[in-house]
Enzyme design. Structure first.
Site, PDB file in Angstrom:
ATOM      1  N   GLN A 243      43.830  33.844  42.919  1.00 50.56           N
ATOM      2  CA  GLN A 243      42.684  33.925  42.020  1.00 50.56           C
ATOM      3  C   GLN A 243      43.085  34.664  40.748  1.00 50.56           C
ATOM      4  OE1 GLN A 243      39.049  36.336  43.128  1.00 50.56           O
ATOM      5  NE2 GLN A 243      38.235  34.284  43.344  1.00 50.56           N
ATOM      6  N   LEU A 255      41.789  45.139  33.937  1.00 51.48           N
ATOM      7  CA  LEU A 255      40.667  44.212  33.932  1.00 51.48           C
ATOM      8  C   LEU A 255      39.591  44.574  32.905  1.00 51.48           C
ATOM      9  CD1 LEU A 255      40.160  41.862  35.995  1.00 51.48           C
ATOM     10  CD2 LEU A 255      38.497  43.379  37.031  1.00 51.48           C
ATOM     11  N   ARG A 289      34.788  31.342  35.715  1.00 50.62           N
ATOM     12  CA  ARG A 289      36.105  31.966  35.549  1.00 50.62           C
ATOM     13  C   ARG A 289      37.219  30.948  35.335  1.00 50.62           C
ATOM     14  NH1 ARG A 289      36.933  36.856  39.960  1.00 50.62           N
ATOM     15  NH2 ARG A 289      35.436  38.283  39.018  1.00 50.62           N
ATOM     16  N   HIS A 356      44.752  38.183  40.187  1.00 51.57           N
ATOM     17  CA  HIS A 356      43.811  39.157  40.746  1.00 51.57           C
ATOM     18  C   HIS A 356      43.846  39.249  42.272  1.00 51.57           C
ATOM     19  CE1 HIS A 356      40.345  41.720  40.587  1.00 51.57           C
ATOM     20  NE2 HIS A 356      39.547  40.868  41.172  1.00 51.57           N
ATOM     21  N   ARG A 397      38.393  32.539  46.667  1.00 51.16           N
ATOM     22  CA  ARG A 397      37.604  33.543  47.379  1.00 51.16           C
ATOM     23  C   ARG A 397      36.266  33.772  46.684  1.00 51.16           C
ATOM     24  NH1 ARG A 397      36.847  38.928  46.470  1.00 51.16           N
ATOM     25  NH2 ARG A 397      38.393  38.904  44.806  1.00 51.16           N
TER      26      ARG A 397
END
Lengths: 594, 84
Positions: A243, A255, A289, A356, A397
């Site tokens: 991810q 982040l 995303r 990530h 996820r």
């Protein structure tokens, strides 16, 4: 040193890793009276679980009606149907119990006025099988992971779990029958190598995001458990699925939360163009995303990136009222100043899509038992948390399922160990005569290598190769080239040279040993990604586009299966996805759309 | 433990933190600034490095006050460590 001189310590069970999964597993073992050793590279409350801020999901229904079956549906859909539905049902059904247990361990969850655990909405959490958003995430302010680790650690202290802090596990011990008999580990303070002889071994070493150049993962996330498993002949599952978060600070990886775009942040290219208008005319900068990440990479690949190397885009909030930034996004201002060297009130923030979370890992069933390619159980071997692949996350996820995964499967693996140790009795299996040979020759090679590659440079070459050839948006030729490059880098990893040969606190040696693990993760990722000729979840290929025959580029006929990478010969095999849940009907294949 | 070993231990504790932010900040500081600290400042840095990340970050961002002037000095230097 020879295997004859290695000290051997006997435990009922050894756990590698003291983050959320390892600590949760250890509670089951210690409270059942098993003599348990937990090995960790750092003090347990310094594990990367601390960085999980979002929360943990459970269909408690404290704020509005919710059901585990709806949570299960969201998880299967999020996984793009690659998640195993037996494990997903198990996790979602166990979630309320896992959260309440944690509360009893002293976790300070946020509460409603009536004193119940407060639940907030989160992306992808829906009621009634995808109908409308539901409040399912339980949190302790923005310190959920931190609070969770502290609660679990305290409970372990009470249960007399024995911690080995600042120890690095190096290899699994496996006998000719394939059973796992413990680990060989290095004490950093002394440089001593010790065998932990155990009836059961649980890997809970977390993720391996440091294979990428841009990663939100802390430096500790080097996939040690995966490297150990691969070297012991255990295949790694679904390693192509990682991810990415669209907005990590370029060069640092730190982040920048989605909330910045929520408050009106705009992404711009080198022409100062708001490019998301072209890719997502309605949602623009607030698109999902993966859509935003792919658009960013396309801009960079087509030469519209910013900076001297044209390798990032800009996240602009200079048009917002400074008072709004100070009030709503103070943390982001701090981070930008500290890690990008700019004040976002005055200048835009350089950002890139950033690795990530690792969806793949050591293959397990929903009992936390590690499984072979044929589905049989590897005796004595267990895994949980990000290091494991149960598989509940499949190809992507769902937010807040990472903390849930480590609670539920940490406990499940612990329970499985307790059952097995009780059933199999008091005796340890004998260690094979050559149990430490491979590890010692690896250490010996490091001590004597001349004219080898630098660890830092080799790691950087690996990270840049992964970022460029196997990032958020993947291209056939780049992947083919990437496999060749990673194999070349692998040769350098096997010939790294360290200047410091001392015993005490030799961090150069430890970093070289970490790189041995990272390269296994990187290679398995590249090889698995090159081979999977479809787009699914987080694995998106340019040559598998969205077509009427294959919406989103997903090809269920050919690719509804788990990848298994075998280190020996770097080969792949595949196994079916479990589409049959434990008690309910299958969640039928559908196009994933939000 | 000799000085080199102590420095190696400190390096490990500065670059294997819970959060990436702290790996970068403390690791960068150790590499670029630590050698020029006075012995008192170096001691203050060790105390800071022993803190948990979520205790230390508010000091760096100024959300919380430091315990003493020496610590405040070192925190100000930490703030100055830029990654670029």
């Amino acid at each position: 040193m020879s295997a004859l001189t290695i000290p051997i310590r006997k435990f009922d069970a050894v756990i590698v890793g003291a983050g959320g999964a390892g600590l949760r597993a250890a509670i089951q073992l210690s409270e059942a009276g098993l003599k348990t050793a937990v090995l960790s590279k750092v003090f347990p409350t310094r594990s990367h679980t601390v960085a999980a801020q979002g929360g943990v999901s459970a269909s408690l229904g404290n704020s509005e009606e919710d059901h585990w079956h709806w949570h299960m549906y969201d998880t299967v859909k999020g996984s793009d149907w690659l998640g195993d539905q037996d494990a997903i049902e198990y996790m979602c059904r166990k979630a309320p119990e896992a959260v309440v247990e944690l509360e009893h361990f002293g976790m300070p969850f946020d509460r409603t006025d009536e004193g119940k655990i407060y639940q907030r909405p989160f992306g992808g959490h829906m009621s009634n099988f995808g109908e409308k958003p539901v409040r399912r995430a339980c949190a302790a302010a923005d310190r959920t992971g931190h609070a969770m680790l502290h609660a679990l650690y305290q409970r372990n202290v009470r249960a007399n779990t024995q911690f080995f802090v600042e120890w690095m596990a190096l290899d699994l011990i496996r006998n000719a029958q394939g059973q796992i008999l413990g680990v060989i580990a290095l004490e950093m303070e002394t440089g001593q190598v010790v065998a932990f002889h155990a009836k059961a071994t649980i890997i809970a070493t977390g993720g391996a995001g440091r294979i990428y150049h841009s990663s939100t993962n802390a430096f500790i996330n080097t996939g040690d458990g995966l490297g150990m498993a691969a070297r012991a002949g255990i295949a790694l599952e679904d390693m192509e699925f990682w991810q990415f978060h669209p907005t990590g600070v370029a060069g640092a990886g730190v982040l920048i939360t989605e909330g910045v775009r929520g408050e009106g942040g705009i992404l711009r290219n080198s022409d100062n163009e708001r490019f998301m208008e072209r890719y997502a005319p309605n949602a623009k900068d607030l698109a999902s995303r993966d859509v935003v990440s792919r658009a960013m990479v396309t801009e960079i690949n087509e030469g519209r990136g910013c900076g001297p190397h044209k390798d990032f885009v800009l996240l602009d909030i200079t048009h917002l009222d400074p008072a709004t930034i100070m009030k709503r996004l103070p943390g982001i201002r701090d981070i930008s100043i500290q890690f990008a060297g700019i004040d976002p009130i005055k200048a835009p923030i350089p950002v890139v899509p950033t690795c990530h979370y690792m969806m793949g890992g050591i293959p397990t069933n929903y009992h936390g038992q590690v499984v072979n390619a044929d589905g049989s159980v590897v005796a004595g071997f267990y895994a949980a948390g990000e290091a494991a692949c149960a598989s509940v996350h499949g190809a992507n996820r769902l937010g807040t399922n990472s903390l849930l995964d480590l609670l539920v499967f940490g406990k499940a693996s612990g329970d499985s160990v307790v059952d097995a140790v009780k059933k199999n009795g008091a005796a340890h299996q004998d260690l094979p005569a050559d149990f430490a040979e491979r590890t010692l020759s690896r250490l010996d090679r490091l001590n004597t290598q001349k004219g080898g590659a630098s660890v830092d440079e080799t790691r950087l070459a690996m990270q840049r190769t992964m970022q460029k050839h196997c990032g958020v948006f993947r291209f056939k030729d780049m992947l083919v080239e990437g496999v060749a490059k990673i194999c070349e880098i692998e040769q350098a990893v096997h010939a790294t040279e360290i200047g410091d040969k001392s015993q005490t606190w030799n961090t150069a040696r430890v970093e070289a040993l970490e790189l041995d693990n990272l390269i296994e993760v990187a290679k398995s990722t590249m090889v698995s990604a090159e081979a999977r000729r479809e787009s699914r979840g987080a694995h998106v290929r340019d040559d598998a586009p969205d077509t009427p025959a294959h919406p989103n580029g997903r090809d269920d006929e050919a690719w509804l299966k788990h990848s298994l990478w075998h280190r020996e010969g770097s080969t792949l095999s595949y196994k079916p996805v479990v589409l049959t849940p434990l008690s309910v009907e299958t969640i039928a294949l559908k196009t994933r759309a939000y | 433990m000799d000085a080199a070993e102590q420095l190696n231990r400190l390096r490990w504790r500065c670059t294997r933190r819970a959060m990436l932010e702290m790996d970068i900040l403390l690791g960068g500081f150790l590499e670029r600034r630590y050698a020029s600290l006075t012995p008192e400042q170096a001691d203050a840095f060790v105390v800071l490095a022993d803190m948990e990340d979520l205790e230390l970050w508010p000091l760096i961002t100024g959300k919380r006050e430091c315990d003493n002037p020496l610590q405040a000095q070192v925190v100000a230097m930490l703030r100055d460590v830029r990654i670029k």
